[in-house]
Design a protein around this motif. Structure first.
Motif, PDB file in Angstrom:
ATOM      1  N   PRO B 255       0.822  -1.492   0.038  1.00  0.00           N
ATOM      2  CA  PRO B 255      -0.063  -0.110   0.204  1.00  0.00           C
ATOM      3  C   PRO B 255       0.865   0.906   0.083  1.00  0.00           C
ATOM      4  O   PRO B 255       0.176   2.502  -0.720  1.00  0.00           O
ATOM      5  N   ALA B 256       1.984   1.324   0.889  1.00  0.00           N
ATOM      6  CA  ALA B 256       3.125   2.364   0.851  1.00  0.00           C
ATOM      7  C   ALA B 256       3.195   2.330  -0.849  1.00  0.00           C
ATOM      8  O   ALA B 256       3.463   3.727  -1.173  1.00  0.00           O
ATOM      9  N   LEU B 257       3.320   1.521  -1.175  1.00  0.00           N
ATOM     10  CA  LEU B 257       4.213   2.042  -2.860  1.00  0.00           C
ATOM     11  C   LEU B 257       3.377   2.105  -3.498  1.00  0.00           C
ATOM     12  O   LEU B 257       3.524   3.520  -4.783  1.00  0.00           O
ATOM     13  N   GLU B 258       1.822   2.455  -3.599  1.00  0.00           N
ATOM     14  CA  GLU B 258       0.513   2.146  -4.213  1.00  0.00           C
ATOM     15  C   GLU B 258       0.432   3.608  -3.828  1.00  0.00           C
ATOM     16  O   GLU B 258       0.285   4.747  -5.258  1.00  0.00           O
ATOM     17  N   GLU B 259       0.535   4.085  -2.526  1.00  0.00           N
ATOM     18  CA  GLU B 259       0.273   5.541  -2.662  1.00  0.00           C
ATOM     19  C   GLU B 259       1.042   6.446  -3.053  1.00  0.00           C
ATOM     20  O   GLU B 259       0.767   7.838  -3.374  1.00  0.00           O
ATOM     21  N   LYS B 260       2.456   6.234  -2.848  1.00  0.00           N
ATOM     22  CA  LYS B 260       3.344   7.085  -3.452  1.00  0.00           C
ATOM     23  C   LYS B 260       3.922   7.012  -5.070  1.00  0.00           C
ATOM     24  O   LYS B 260       3.352   7.665  -5.081  1.00  0.00           O
ATOM     25  N   PHE B 261       3.835   6.028  -5.420  1.00  0.00           N
ATOM     26  CA  PHE B 261       4.174   6.093  -7.756  1.00  0.00           C
ATOM     27  C   PHE B 261       2.750   5.990  -7.880  1.00  0.00           C
ATOM     28  O   PHE B 261       3.253   5.794  -8.927  1.00  0.00           O
ATOM     29  N   GLY B 262       1.472   5.093  -6.785  1.00  0.00           N
ATOM     30  CA  GLY B 262       1.058   4.336  -7.993  1.00  0.00           C
ATOM     31  C   GLY B 262       1.687   3.876  -9.302  1.00  0.00           C
ATOM     32  O   GLY B 262       2.531   3.111  -9.380  1.00  0.00           O
ATOM     33  N   ARG B 263       0.585   3.939 -10.264  1.00  0.00           N
ATOM     34  CA  ARG B 263       1.344   3.699 -12.026  1.00  0.00           C
ATOM     35  C   ARG B 263       1.757   4.016 -12.653  1.00  0.00           C
ATOM     36  O   ARG B 263       1.706   4.069 -13.659  1.00  0.00           O
ATOM     37  N   ARG B 264       2.476   5.690 -12.357  1.00  0.00           N
ATOM     38  CA  ARG B 264       2.747   6.963 -12.654  1.00  0.00           C
ATOM     39  C   ARG B 264       3.750   6.437 -13.532  1.00  0.00           C
ATOM     40  O   ARG B 264       4.589   5.591 -12.661  1.00  0.00           O
ATOM     41  N   LEU B 265       3.772   7.156 -14.438  1.00  0.00           N
ATOM     42  CA  LEU B 265       5.016   6.737 -15.706  1.00  0.00           C
ATOM     43  C   LEU B 265       6.366   8.077 -15.647  1.00  0.00           C
ATOM     44  O   LEU B 265       6.085   9.063 -14.904  1.00  0.00           O
ATOM     45  N   GLN B 266       7.281   8.044 -15.703  1.00  0.00           N
ATOM     46  CA  GLN B 266       8.052   8.672 -14.703  1.00  0.00           C
ATOM     47  C   GLN B 266       8.359   9.642 -16.541  1.00  0.00           C
ATOM     48  O   GLN B 266       8.462  10.358 -15.812  1.00  0.00           O
ATOM     49  N   SER B 267       8.148   9.568 -17.541  1.00  0.00           N
ATOM     50  CA  SER B 267       8.516  10.735 -18.441  1.00  0.00           C
ATOM     51  C   SER B 267       7.209  10.964 -19.033  1.00  0.00           C
ATOM     52  O   SER B 267       7.798  11.822 -19.885  1.00  0.00           O
TER      53      SER B 267
END
Lengths: 394, 394
Positions: B255-267
């Protein structure tokens, strides 16, 4: 000398052989690139009905191949099914043999079950280890980056070549389930039913991370040679081994490892104060899994396939960020099965698909099987999936 | 030119410098081997009371060092504290600065807090990167395989040299908590209180597996050179990076990874069909963590320390398989803190210790803090641990 052919166990789809079909024309990929001369490795079980309306396409997961059921006439040196439950399996048995055969979940007395090795694979279908027609040498890193939609595109072209217009069902677990879902979204008019097991509409970020780590382990191995290791006498076996270990632990649950290995030591009752030797049974087990996998699998296929499954994102690709919108055109009935202990493709992912389909008023059935073996349950819990699938198909 | 010394933040233990002490004689290890000329890197915060009865020993985790609190006079290029919550931390701040200082959990107005780099470390205490007196070259793989008990043995010898007979408390998180528990078992007469945070009496098999994978990643890197990489101009940075990525994901929760990054792309908003470049934000994050860790940490220390923490098993080492028997001699009061989302050192491990101590009629207090950041909570949730620790010590 008589040829030694293994005898099929009772209830088996029989002695089978992987065949190959060369697709006519070119395949246009998501990336805009094109592939020509695509070969597809496949197996079929059961008989195609005169009306060609009894076809079930079975899609495999990351490390699978076309040999899903029956006993291979020429068994591979290393079976595609490893890990828990692999010991004691008859040699040459397909990876989902418990699910496909006469009277089984995918009943070959009734259905014509088709299984292909997916695009990018290393089990006979065109992939990065196949010869690039432009050079005659293996594609390696010149193989185009592919998506789950590209795998489905090749399956569709393959079925066209076979003269199969409609699928009674498309089914798969894990990455195989992604292909099944992609079929439902991309070709709604050609699919009557979808069975997605231990799968998801988009891998969660921790799963993305595990896959990234596995790929890094391969690509940081100097023997990977930027993907041009074919013909050099060296391959990134060390990195592949680490990648497989990471994968393997994510496919199992912590309680399953506790139950199977505990903290038992490998060689003695007391620790030996060794840095380099495996000391715990679970360490030896992982080393063994890694060594077996490296012998049977192409590292570039691992990279391409891992990338495809992390890219898979129905909402992003088909719904402008909305899963409901992405699924709005689905006409197939959907069966979703997940497993309580699967933390890589958790039940919550299936529930999100279920809720989106329900909100759209589409027929969907979802089951969470309470079982301890994590993601690998889709391979191990065949007996408990069978009645659900038979009832759904029936 | 004026020397530029960072100014300590309010409530800090002040400007500090890591000091070193050379132990007299030899240290006998669990393995039967002996080490002579052991140097210990340490820091102290607060003042030693005349009665020498206000000493708290703080023990660090796998990647920590002696610089637990205050601001380093000469900050390291890479801080020992990384990951979530690391951005924005003042340069040179100790890894547990939020816990140690005037009015903090470990109150330096009252206690004399001692922090050492453990045996086998790479932060100034003798370890595999230290010179072997026999050759003058770094020990490398000739360093003896050590245990948590050996770390505690060196801490004890160090405190003897300092003239400290008793500890008001010994405290640590993760592997630091293992050292604290080992103190309570091994030297019951010298410890008044134990604080073990996000720790365990024996790592579960999945944790053993993660550690084995991390070590394999390092040892399979050809630049590891069987541990003799010092002075060769090459080090197993690639494998260390993979090891750190594995560790990092296990220290956080899904859940922490979900909250911080989700599936957002880098570029960009769309996938770029790239195999080798990081595409998701979480992939870039892991690469960054790996690169920073490689710059500051010795690969052999990672191997030795990871082995020590997987070996740690109070029941096996002190109780012939029984945790209760292992803890039967403990006389210290015990405080156990765990975190709801910590799946590497889960609350169940602390509960087992609690239950064994309770069955023995020993004073124990256990808290599970409901927090989302996984194992790293022991670093991140300083504010919520503080009242528990202050009350326990008070």
């Amino acid at each position: 000398m008589k040829e030694s052919v293994p005898s099929p166990p009772p209830g088996s789809a029989g002695i089978v052989e992987t065949r190959h079909l060369d697709l006519p024309g070119t395949v246009r990929l998501d990336s805009g690139r094109e592939l020509s001369g695509v070969r597809v490795a496949y197996e079929t079980y059961g008989r195609l009905a005169a009306g060609r309306d009894n076809v079930i396409l079975v899609c495999h997961a990351l490390s699978g191949d076309a040999h899903a059921a029956g006993v291979a006439r020429t068994p591979a040196a290393e079976p595609a099914r490893d890990g828990f439950g692999a010991a004691g399996r008859p040699r040459g048995l397909g990876w989902w043999d418990g699910m496909i055969g006469p009277g089984k979940a995918f009943d070959t007395d009734r259905y014509f079950v088709v299984s292909t090795n997916f695009l990018g694979g290393c089990g006979g279908t065109t992939g990065p280890s196949s010869p690039d027609p432009a050079t005659g040498r293996p594609y390696g890193p010149d193989f185009p980056v592919i998506t789950v939609a590209d795998m489905v595109g090749v399956q569709r072209a393959f079925l066209d070549a076979l003269g199969v217009e409609r699928l009674a069902a498309v089914a798969g677990g894990s990455l195989g389930g992604m292909q099944a879902l992609e079929w439902a979204v991309r070709h709604p008019g050609r699919v009557d039913a979808v069975i997605a097991i231990a799968s998801t509409h988009a891998l969660h970020p921790q799963g993305v991370a595990w896959n990234a780590i596995a790929r890094e382990a391969i690509m940081r191995d100097p023997d990977w040679q930027d993907g041009r290791y074919h013909g050099t006498g060296r391959a990134p076996d060390a990195g592949m081994g680490v990648a497989r270990m990471v994968g393997h632990v994510t496919y199992l649950s912590a309680p399953a490892l506790e139950e199977k290995f505990g903290r038992r030591l490998q060689s003695s009752d007391a620790i030996r104060h060794t840095l380099t030797e495996p000391e715990f049974e679970v360490e030896s087990y992982l080393n063994h899994q890694a060594a077996a996998f490296v012998r049977r699998f192409d590292a570039n296929t691992y990279l391409y396939t891992s990338r495809a499954l992390t890219y898979f994102d129905l909402a992003r690709q088909h719904g402008e960020g909305s899963l409901e919108r992405a699924l709005s055109g689905v006409s197939a009935r959907t069966l979703l099965i997940s497993f309580s202990s699967d933390w890589l493709y958790p039940p919550s992912a299936s529930r999100e698909i279920e809720e989106a389909l329900r909100a759209l008023g589409k027929p969907v059935e979802a089951h969470v099987i309470d079982a301890p073996y994590g993601h690998d349950c889709f391979l191990l819990e065949e007996a408990r999936q069978t009645p659900l699938i038979r009832r759904f198909l029936g």
